[in-house]
Design a protein around this motif. Structure first.
Motif, PDB file in Angstrom:
ATOM      1  N   PRO A   1      41.145  21.690   1.181  1.00 29.28           N
ATOM      2  CA  PRO A   1      41.811  20.334   1.557  1.00 29.28           C
ATOM      3  C   PRO A   1      40.885  19.559   2.816  1.00 29.28           C
ATOM      4  O   PRO A   1      40.316  20.275   3.680  1.00 29.28           O
ATOM      5  N   ALA A   2      41.160  18.394   3.129  1.00 23.90           N
ATOM      6  CA  ALA A   2      40.777  17.561   4.100  1.00 23.90           C
ATOM      7  C   ALA A   2      41.020  18.272   5.318  1.00 23.90           C
ATOM      8  O   ALA A   2      42.008  18.427   5.629  1.00 23.90           O
ATOM      9  N   GLY A   3      39.964  18.093   6.201  1.00 26.01           N
ATOM     10  CA  GLY A   3      40.364  18.521   7.551  1.00 26.01           C
ATOM     11  C   GLY A   3      40.153  20.206   7.579  1.00 26.01           C
ATOM     12  O   GLY A   3      40.072  20.684   8.911  1.00 26.01           O
ATOM     13  N   CYS A   4      39.731  20.923   6.560  1.00 26.30           N
ATOM     14  CA  CYS A   4      39.372  22.452   6.797  1.00 26.30           C
ATOM     15  C   CYS A   4      37.868  22.519   7.252  1.00 26.30           C
ATOM     16  O   CYS A   4      37.113  21.631   6.935  1.00 26.30           O
ATOM     17  N   ALA A   5      37.655  23.286   8.131  1.00 24.82           N
ATOM     18  CA  ALA A   5      36.347  23.506   8.573  1.00 24.82           C
ATOM     19  C   ALA A   5      35.934  24.947   8.350  1.00 24.82           C
ATOM     20  O   ALA A   5      36.731  25.997   8.204  1.00 24.82           O
ATOM     21  N   PRO A   6      34.473  24.873   7.999  1.00 19.82           N
ATOM     22  CA  PRO A   6      33.971  26.385   7.625  1.00 19.82           C
ATOM     23  C   PRO A   6      34.263  27.383   8.724  1.00 19.82           C
ATOM     24  O   PRO A   6      34.078  27.115   9.830  1.00 19.82           O
ATOM     25  N   LEU A   7      34.419  28.622   8.183  1.00 19.59           N
ATOM     26  CA  LEU A   7      34.457  29.641   9.108  1.00 19.59           C
ATOM     27  C   LEU A   7      33.088  30.166   9.608  1.00 19.59           C
ATOM     28  O   LEU A   7      32.154  30.259   8.696  1.00 19.59           O
ATOM     29  N   ALA A   8      32.829  30.733  10.823  1.00 15.43           N
ATOM     30  CA  ALA A   8      31.502  31.166  11.072  1.00 15.43           C
ATOM     31  C   ALA A   8      31.637  32.534  10.443  1.00 15.43           C
ATOM     32  O   ALA A   8      32.561  33.338  10.202  1.00 15.43           O
TER      33      ALA A   8
ATOM     34  N   ALA B   1      41.666  39.267   0.111  1.00 14.33           N
ATOM     35  CA  ALA B   1      41.871  37.976   0.284  1.00 14.33           C
ATOM     36  C   ALA B   1      41.034  37.688   1.877  1.00 14.33           C
ATOM     37  O   ALA B   1      40.490  36.670   2.140  1.00 14.33           O
ATOM     38  N   ALA B   2      41.430  38.668   2.855  1.00 12.83           N
ATOM     39  CA  ALA B   2      40.758  38.313   4.140  1.00 12.83           C
ATOM     40  C   ALA B   2      39.360  38.357   4.158  1.00 12.83           C
ATOM     41  O   ALA B   2      38.620  37.545   4.892  1.00 12.83           O
ATOM     42  N   ARG B   3      38.731  39.109   3.482  1.00  8.98           N
ATOM     43  CA  ARG B   3      37.078  39.053   3.244  1.00  8.98           C
ATOM     44  C   ARG B   3      36.723  37.799   2.486  1.00  8.98           C
ATOM     45  O   ARG B   3      35.620  37.349   2.789  1.00  8.98           O
ATOM     46  N   LYS B   4      37.570  37.194   1.740  1.00  4.85           N
ATOM     47  CA  LYS B   4      37.210  35.870   1.099  1.00  4.85           C
ATOM     48  C   LYS B   4      37.252  34.737   1.993  1.00  4.85           C
ATOM     49  O   LYS B   4      36.844  33.476   1.762  1.00  4.85           O
ATOM     50  N   ALA B   5      38.041  34.879   2.891  1.00  4.27           N
ATOM     51  CA  ALA B   5      38.083  33.610   4.002  1.00  4.27           C
ATOM     52  C   ALA B   5      37.158  32.982   4.214  1.00  4.27           C
ATOM     53  O   ALA B   5      36.255  33.414   4.643  1.00  4.27           O
ATOM     54  N   ALA B   6      36.995  31.716   3.870  1.00  6.91           N
ATOM     55  CA  ALA B   6      35.882  30.792   3.927  1.00  6.91           C
ATOM     56  C   ALA B   6      35.913  29.642   5.065  1.00  6.91           C
ATOM     57  O   ALA B   6      35.025  29.021   5.613  1.00  6.91           O
ATOM     58  N   VAL B   7      37.390  29.165   5.187  1.00  6.38           N
ATOM     59  CA  VAL B   7      37.418  27.966   6.139  1.00  6.38           C
ATOM     60  C   VAL B   7      38.807  28.361   6.872  1.00  6.38           C
ATOM     61  O   VAL B   7      39.334  29.230   6.601  1.00  6.38           O
ATOM     62  N   ARG B   8      38.946  27.293   8.095  1.00  5.71           N
ATOM     63  CA  ARG B   8      39.990  27.308   8.762  1.00  5.71           C
ATOM     64  C   ARG B   8      40.896  25.952   8.727  1.00  5.71           C
ATOM     65  O   ARG B   8      40.026  24.782   8.442  1.00  5.71           O
ATOM     66  N   CYS B   9      41.815  25.926   8.095  1.00  2.70           N
ATOM     67  CA  CYS B   9      42.734  24.689   7.967  1.00  2.70           C
ATOM     68  C   CYS B   9      43.821  24.785   8.877  1.00  2.70           C
ATOM     69  O   CYS B   9      44.944  25.414   8.797  1.00  2.70           O
ATOM     70  N   GLY B  10      43.611  23.998  10.308  1.00  4.14           N
ATOM     71  CA  GLY B  10      44.414  24.443  11.298  1.00  4.14           C
ATOM     72  C   GLY B  10      44.710  25.517  11.823  1.00  4.14           C
ATOM     73  O   GLY B  10      43.445  26.138  12.048  1.00  4.14           O
ATOM     74  N   LEU B  11      45.554  26.150  11.563  1.00  2.00           N
ATOM     75  CA  LEU B  11      45.809  27.720  12.165  1.00  2.00           C
ATOM     76  C   LEU B  11      45.545  28.780  11.038  1.00  2.00           C
ATOM     77  O   LEU B  11      45.662  30.042  11.258  1.00  2.00           O
TER      78      LEU B  11
END
Length: 154
Positions: free
Chosen positions: A89-96, A115-125
């Protein structure tokens, strides 16, 4: 003779209580652990946001098959939805690459085990990733607490 009967009756009663406790305890424990967890399904992101203020505003209105879980005693949230595109979604930023990726705390069937290993972006919190058109996103209570202490508008 009366003492023998009393001892047998007491032993039988204690055995029955132990058996009942062994059978009932897991059910009580499951209820106790999940009593503050709520789950809902919605046809669209717009419907989810209209029904619950806690559904993140960044979720696209045209997202479909929205499944949402929340813990009423904190900030743990889980969200699964079908997006109109394969992009986050718009506004999501890549995770370091070295960023922490907490495991979803809610015991739901919404996410794959990794799922935790696959997290690629932060969308808000929320920590999130998209697999095809399916969005998997979750919020961690610790981040929610920190954010609320800081007075953020999330």
């Amino acid at each position: 003779m009366n003492r023998t009967r009393l001892a047998l009756a007491t032993g039988g009663a204690l055995a029955a209580l132990a058996f009942t406790g062994a059978v009932a305890a897991p059910a009580v424990s499951d209820w106790w652990d999940g009593r503050h967890d709520e789950f809902d399904s919605y046809a669209t992101g717009a419907a989810a946001k209209a029904d619950r203020a806690s559904v993140p505003r960044w979720l696209p209105d045209d997202a479909a098959s929205v499944e949402y879980a929340m813990r009423t005693t904190g900030g743990d949230r889980a969200l699964k939805a079908v997006l109109p595109s394969t992009a986050p979604p718009a506004g999501c930023a890549p995770l370091a690459a070295d960023a922490s990726r907490p495991t979803p705390a809610l015991s739901t069937d919404l996410f794959p085990a990794d799922a935790a290993r696959k997290a690629a972006v932060r969308c808000g919190l929320y920590y999130a990733y998209v697999d095809g058109h399916t969005l998997y996103a979750w919020q961690d209570n610790r981040d929610w607490i920190k954010d609320n202490k800081a007075g953020s508008p999330h």
